[in-house]
Write an enzyme that holds these catalytic residues in place. Structure first.
Site, PDB file in Angstrom:
ATOM      1  N   LYS A  33      -7.148  10.784  27.537  1.00 18.61           N
ATOM      2  CA  LYS A  33      -6.042  11.737  27.498  1.00 18.61           C
ATOM      3  C   LYS A  33      -6.586  13.026  26.883  1.00 18.61           C
ATOM      4  O   LYS A  33      -6.812  13.121  25.673  1.00 18.61           O
ATOM      5  CB  LYS A  33      -4.873  11.209  26.683  1.00 18.61           C
TER       6      LYS A  33
ATOM      7  N   ARG B 286       2.050  23.832  34.221  1.00 24.38           N
ATOM      8  CA  ARG B 286       3.076  22.820  34.376  1.00 24.38           C
ATOM      9  C   ARG B 286       4.476  23.400  34.180  1.00 24.38           C
ATOM     10  O   ARG B 286       5.423  23.007  34.861  1.00 24.38           O
ATOM     11  CB  ARG B 286       2.804  21.719  33.355  1.00 24.38           C
TER      12      ARG B 286
ATOM     13  N   GLU C 273      -6.511  18.728  33.815  1.00 19.49           N
ATOM     14  CA  GLU C 273      -6.381  19.370  32.508  1.00 19.49           C
ATOM     15  C   GLU C 273      -7.423  20.458  32.337  1.00 19.49           C
ATOM     16  O   GLU C 273      -8.612  20.240  32.569  1.00 19.49           O
ATOM     17  CB  GLU C 273      -6.590  18.290  31.420  1.00 19.49           C
TER      18      GLU C 273
ATOM     19  N   CYS D  11     -21.303  26.409 -14.725  1.00 17.75           N
ATOM     20  CA  CYS D  11     -22.205  26.881 -15.788  1.00 17.75           C
ATOM     21  C   CYS D  11     -21.740  28.163 -16.448  1.00 17.75           C
ATOM     22  O   CYS D  11     -22.413  28.672 -17.339  1.00 17.75           O
ATOM     23  CB  CYS D  11     -23.617  27.053 -15.246  1.00 17.75           C
TER      24      CYS D  11
ATOM     25  N   CYS E 145     -23.034  31.679  -7.443  1.00 13.97           N
ATOM     26  CA  CYS E 145     -23.257  31.629  -8.880  1.00 13.97           C
ATOM     27  C   CYS E 145     -24.625  32.234  -9.135  1.00 13.97           C
ATOM     28  O   CYS E 145     -25.595  31.903  -8.461  1.00 13.97           O
ATOM     29  CB  CYS E 145     -23.230  30.181  -9.359  1.00 13.97           C
TER      30      CYS E 145
HETATM   31  S1  IVH Z   1      -1.263  11.976  34.096  1.00 13.47           S
HETATM   32  C1  IVH Z   1       2.479  11.433  36.163  1.00 13.47           C
HETATM   33  N1  IVH Z   1      -3.590  11.727  32.933  1.00 13.47           N
HETATM   34  O1  IVH Z   1      -0.716  14.595  29.226  1.00 13.47           O
HETATM   35  C2  IVH Z   1       1.635  11.561  34.994  1.00 13.47           C
HETATM   36  N2  IVH Z   1      -2.027  13.281  32.034  1.00 13.47           N
HETATM   37  O2  IVH Z   1       2.215  13.764  28.766  1.00 13.47           O
HETATM   38  C3  IVH Z   1       1.125  12.914  34.817  1.00 13.47           C
HETATM   39  N3  IVH Z   1      -2.897  14.526  30.117  1.00 13.47           N
HETATM   40  O3  IVH Z   1       0.990  17.127  30.873  1.00 13.47           O
HETATM   41  C4  IVH Z   1       0.083  13.059  33.812  1.00 13.47           C
HETATM   42  N4  IVH Z   1      -4.878  13.611  30.089  1.00 13.47           N
HETATM   43  O4  IVH Z   1      -1.400  17.583  30.272  1.00 13.47           O
HETATM   44  C5  IVH Z   1      -2.395  12.344  32.930  1.00 13.47           C
HETATM   45  N5  IVH Z   1      -5.718  11.449  32.031  1.00 13.47           N
HETATM   46  C6  IVH Z   1      -4.523  12.062  32.030  1.00 13.47           C
HETATM   47  C7  IVH Z   1      -4.201  13.050  31.090  1.00 13.47           C
HETATM   48  C8  IVH Z   1      -2.932  13.629  31.109  1.00 13.47           C
HETATM   49  C9  IVH Z   1      -4.099  14.506  29.514  1.00 13.47           C
HETATM   50  C10 IVH Z   1      -1.768  15.377  29.676  1.00 13.47           C
HETATM   51  C11 IVH Z   1      -1.217  16.264  30.750  1.00 13.47           C
HETATM   52  C12 IVH Z   1       0.234  15.963  30.837  1.00 13.47           C
HETATM   53  C13 IVH Z   1       0.499  15.206  29.585  1.00 13.47           C
HETATM   54  C14 IVH Z   1       1.522  14.127  29.882  1.00 13.47           C
END
Ligand code: IVH
Length: 671
Positions: free
Chosen positions: A119, A140, A177, A416, A431
Site C-alpha cells: 500500500k 482521484r 499511485e 562543560c 561547544c
Molecule cells: S486499490 C478499488 N491498491 O489507497 C480499490 N490502492 O484507500 C482501489 N493505494 O486511493 C484502490 N496502494 O491511493 C489500491 N496497492 C494498492 C494501493 C492503493 C495505495 C491507495 C490509493 C487509494 C487508497 C485506497
C-alpha cells in the site's frame, strides 16, 4: 541519398523517439539504466535539434514534452466513468481473518487466492491511454470526479507517454499511485532549504504538492515516481486477463511500472507471513508504504463479491503502525555531540510512533527550530522512519497555547559550561571547550593520540573508552600523569602493554609544534594549517595570544579558520589544558628556516605566468626563506613579481609605486 535528406532525418527522428522512450523506461520504471547518462543526453539533444528545425514533427509523445508547458489558471474537472474507490482497512489479525471468511462465504469456496501487494503512501491517479497514447491523467478527487493533471503527469518519466508491446487495448485506464522516493524527497528538501523555500513534511505531501502544481514546469523538476495497481475503463473488455496478477504482468509488457514486491497468497497463514515479511522490509524500502493490500485475485470472483458503499468487498488494506503521530513538546534541550555540535532536542510527551514509544525528537539545529517555528508547549507531528532518529516534522499552529515559549539557544555548553559558538556560514553551533568538554572527551583524546598528531602508539579507541569511563583521564593533559598501576588494571591490558603505553606517552612529549597544534583538534585546523601556524608563530604562546587580524596573515588562514582558532583559544578551559600539557614537559620543535636577509619579512605579490616556476613553487621558495606572500597589492607590498599576462595587480603596483621585478630578479634576490 545524403544523410540530411528529409526521409532519413524523419527516420532518425522516429528512431530517437523510440530509443529515448526505451532508455527512460529502463531508467525510471525498471531502475535499470542501459546507457550512461551522457549518452542519453547526447541522443536527447539530437532529438531537440531535429525538433528545432521540424516543429511539425513533434507529437504529444515526444520526450521533449516532458519538460512541462504553460502554466494553468486552474485544473479542469474530469469525470471518472469507473469510479475510483477507497479500501477498507484492517488494523489487526482479527479483522483480516474476518475478511477472508467473508470472501470465502460470499464465493462458497473453501479457499480463495489473494494478490498481495504494497500500500503505497502517495496519491492515486488514473491514466487514460487511447490506442496506446497517454491522453489524460486525473487525480482521484472525490472518487467520481477529479482534476485533470495531464500536463503534470507527462513530466513523470516513469509513466510512458506511449504504451509498448503487441496487445494494446483501444481504451485503457491504468490506476496507480504517484509517489516520491525517500532519497529524492530528502534531496529535494535540502535544495529547498538552501534557497529558502518551504520544505515538505513528508514524501506524500511532496508528491501531492508537486502533482497539484498549476505550472507543469515546476512539476517537471520534482522527482516523482509511479506504480500501477488497478484498472478503470477498458475497451474492449475482452482484453481483460483472468486475474489481477495477470493484469499487472500485462502492464509490465505495456511498459507500465509495477512494483515487484507482490505475492499470491493462498491462506490466512500466507497472508500473515506476507504482512510480517513486508513489515520487516518496510524500513529498507526506498519509498514509504503504510501497509499491504490483499485483493481477490480472480476478476470473476471480484465481480461476484462486488462493493459496499465506496469500497470493494474483494480488497482489504492491512495497515502498519503509523510513522507519524501528534504529541506535545514538553521542553527543548540541547545535546552535545562528539565533535561539540550542539543539537536542539525536543522532549516530548511519550507517544507511540511506528510501534515504538518516542520521548525525544531531534530538531537538527537552531535554524531548523526557527524555520519549523517550534515552541515549547506546541502540539507537533513527530515522524519516525526506519532507524533514523525521530524528528519533529511540523507544528499544529492552531493548537498553540498562550503560555507557549520560544526556544533560546543557550550561551554555554550544558556538559562543560564552555561558550557555545556559531561560526559565520555554519548551521551548527558548537561547544568551544574541545579539549575539556566531557561530551567531546573521547573524540579529543583519540585525535590527540593519532598517528599524524602526537602519535601515541597503543592509545586506541578501546583504551580511550576505558580510561574515560573509569575517570582516569579527562583531558589530554591527564595522559601524562597516568601511573603504571592504573593502566595495568584496565581490561585486556597486561603489564607489558601498560609499560609500552607509558613509554609511548613519554616518547610523545618530544614532538613538533605543528603536530601539537594539529593534536589540539581545533575545528578547521588540519595538518597543513597546523604546519603554517607553527611556521608562522614558532611557539605555542604566540599562537595562543594571536589576534584575529594577525591570524589572517598566516598562509591559507581565512576568516573562518581565524575565528575558529580565536574561539578555541578564547575558552579558558582549553587554555588551562594547553598550559598543563606544556608544563608536563612537552618539547615542541620548529622546523628551522633558512633566513634570507634580503627578503625575510618582506611581502611579495605574485602575478602572471613565470618562465620557469609555477606560482606555487615561487611561493614556497619565498616562504622558505622567511618572506610573506600575499594575494593583494597594497602600500605594504615590497615587491610585485610579474610574469607574462600580468593584469590588474601590475597596474595597481605601478599606481602605488611598488617595485616590480621579474622571475629572474626574484631568484637573484633569493640567492
Ligand atoms: S486499490 C478499488 N491498491 O489507497 C480499490 N490502492 O484507500 C482501489 N493505494 O486511493 C484502490 N496502494 O491511493 C489500491 N496497492 C494498492 C494501493 C492503493 C495505495 C491507495 C490509493 C487509494 C487508497 C485506497
Amino acid at each position: 541519398m545524403s544523410s540530411n535528406s528529409p526521409t532519413n532525418l524523419a527516420e532518425r527522428y522516429a528512431f530517437l523517439q523510440k530509443e529515448l522512450a526505451r532508455l527512460e523506461h529502463a531508467y525510471y520504471a525498471l531502475d535499470n539504466p542501459l546507457l550512461p547518462d551522457s549518452e542519453y543526453d547526447r541522443l536527447y539533444r539530437e532529438l531537440l535539434d531535429i525538433e528545432a528545425v521540424h516543429s511539425e514533427w513533434i507529437t504529444p509523445e515526444s520526450l521533449s514534452q516532458r519538460v512541462g508547458g504553460v502554466a494553468l489558471k486552474q485544473f479542469d474537472s474530469v469525470t471518472h466513468i469507473v469510479p475510483m474507490l477507497s479500501l477498507n482497512n484492517a488494523f489487526d489479525d482479527v479483522e483480516l481473518i474476518a475478511f477472508d471468511r467473508r470472501c470465502r462465504e460470499g464465493l462458497h469456496l473453501d479457499h480463495v487466492d489473494y494478490a498481495g501487494e504494497l500500500k503505497f503512501d502517495g496519491l492515486a491517479i488514473s491514466l487514460r491511454y487511447e490506442n496506446g497514447l497517454l491522453v489524460r491523467a486525473a487525480t482521484r478527487g472525490d472518487g467520481t470526479s477529479g482534476e485533470d493533471v495531464t500536463a503534470n503527469v507527462k513530466t513523470i518519466r516513469a509513466i510512458p507517454l506511449r504504451l509498448t508491446g503487441m496487445s494494446i487495448p483501444k481504451v485503457l485506464e491504468v490506476r496507480g499511485e504517484v509517489f516520491m522516493n525517500l532519497n529524492d524527497f530528502r534531496k529535494m528538501n535540502v535544495q529547498a532549504a538552501l534557497i529558502g523555500e518551504k520544505e515538505f513534511a513528508n514524501p506524500r505531501n511532496a508528491a501531492a504538492g508537486s502533482l497539484r502544481q498549476l505550472d507543469s514546469k515546476v512539476t517537471a523538476k520534482r522527482p516523482l515516481s509511479f506504480f500501477a495497481y488497478g484498472l478503470g475503463a477498458l475497451e474492449p473488455q475482452s482484453w481483460l486477463p483472468a486475474t489481477h496478477e495477470e493484469l499487472l504482468n500485462a502492464y509490465i509488457k505495456l511498459g507500465i511500472p509495477v512494483c515487484s514486491e507482490r505475492r499470491i497468497l493462498k491462506s490466512v497463514a500466507e497472508i500473515l507471513t506476507f504482512y510480517k515479511d513486508i513489515g520487516a522490509k518496510r524500513d529498507s524500502l526506498p519509498y514509504d508504504i503504510d501497509g499491504v493490500v490483499y485483493k481477490v485475485n480472480s476478476f470473476a470472483e471480484q465481480a461476484k463479491l462486488g462493493f459496499v458503499s465506496r469500497a470493494p468487498r474483494f480488497a482489504l488494506a492491512h495497515k502498519f503502525p503509523a510513522q507519524e503521530a501528534l504529541t506535545t513538546v514538553l521542553g527543548i534541550d540541547v545535546q552535545v555531540g562528539r565533535t561539540g555540535a550542539i543539537t536542539p532536542v525536543a522532549r516530548l510527551a511519550p507517544v507511540v510512533v511506528g510501534g515504538v514509544t518516542v520521548t525525544n525528537a531531534t530538531l537538527h539545529n537552531e535554524d531548523e527550530v526557527k524555520r519549523k517555528d517550534v515552541w515549547i508547549g506546541d502540539t507537533v507531528s513527530v515522524r519516525r522512519a526506519g532507524d533514523v532518529i525521530p524528528e519533529v516534522v511540523s507544528v499544529v499552529k492552531e493548537r498553540r497555547q498562550p503560555d507557549a515559549k520560544q526556544f533560546v539557544m543557550p550561551l554555554r555548553c550544558p556538559v562543560c559550561d564552555s561558550h557555545i559558538e556559531r561560526l559565520a556560514d555554519e548551521a551548527i553551533a558548537r561547544c568551544s571547550g574541545g579539549l575539556f568538554c566531557g561530551a567531546q572527551r573521547k573524540q579529543a583524546l583519540i585525535h590527540f593520540a593519532h598517528r599524524r598528531a602526537l602519535d601515541i602508539e597503543g592509545l586506541g579507541e578501546k583504551i580511550v573508552d576505558q580510561l574515560v569511563d573509569h575517570n582516569l583521564v579527562r583531558t589530554p593533559a591527564d595522559l601524562y600523569r597516568l601511573g603504571f598501576t592504573a593502566l595495568a588494571n584496565l581490561e585486556r591490558m597486561g603489564e607489558k602493554s601498560a609499560d609500552n603505553l607509558i613509554a609511548a606517552i613519554n616518547h610523545s612529549r618530544n614532538t613538533t609544534l605543528a603536530r601539537f597544534i594539529f593534536a589540539l583538534g581545533i575545528r578547521h585546523v588540519g595538518e597543513a594549517t597546523a604546519k603554517d601556524l607553527a611556521n608562522h608563530y614558532r611557539n605555542m604562546h604566540a599562537l595562543m595570544d594571536a589576534k584575529f587580524d594577525d591570524l589572517l596573515l598566516v598562509n591559507d588562514v581565512g576568516p573562518v579558520v581565524a575565528s575558529s582558532i580565536m574561539s578555541f583559544m578564547g575558552e579558558t578551559h582549553n587554555r588551562e589544558v594547553i598550559e598543563q600539557l606544556l608544563a608536563s614537559g612537552m618539547q615542541l620543535s620548529v622546523e628551522e628556516k633558512i633566513i634570507s636577509d634580503a627578503v625575510a619579512g618582506k611581502t611579495f605579490v605574485l602575478t602572471g605566468t613565470f618562465p620557469t616556476l609555477t606560482r606555487d613553487e615561487a611561493k614556497d621558495l619565498l616562504e622558505k626563506v622567511g618572506a610573506k606572500v600575499s594575494g593583494t597589492v597594497s602600500k605594504k607590498t615590497d615587491y610585485v613579481v610579474a610574469g607574462v599576462d600580468a593584469g590588474s595587480k601590475l597596474k595597481k603596483a605601478e599606481e602605488l609605486g611598488v617595485q616590480v621585478i621579474d622571475e629572474t630578479a626574484m631568484l637573484k634576490l633569493l640567492k
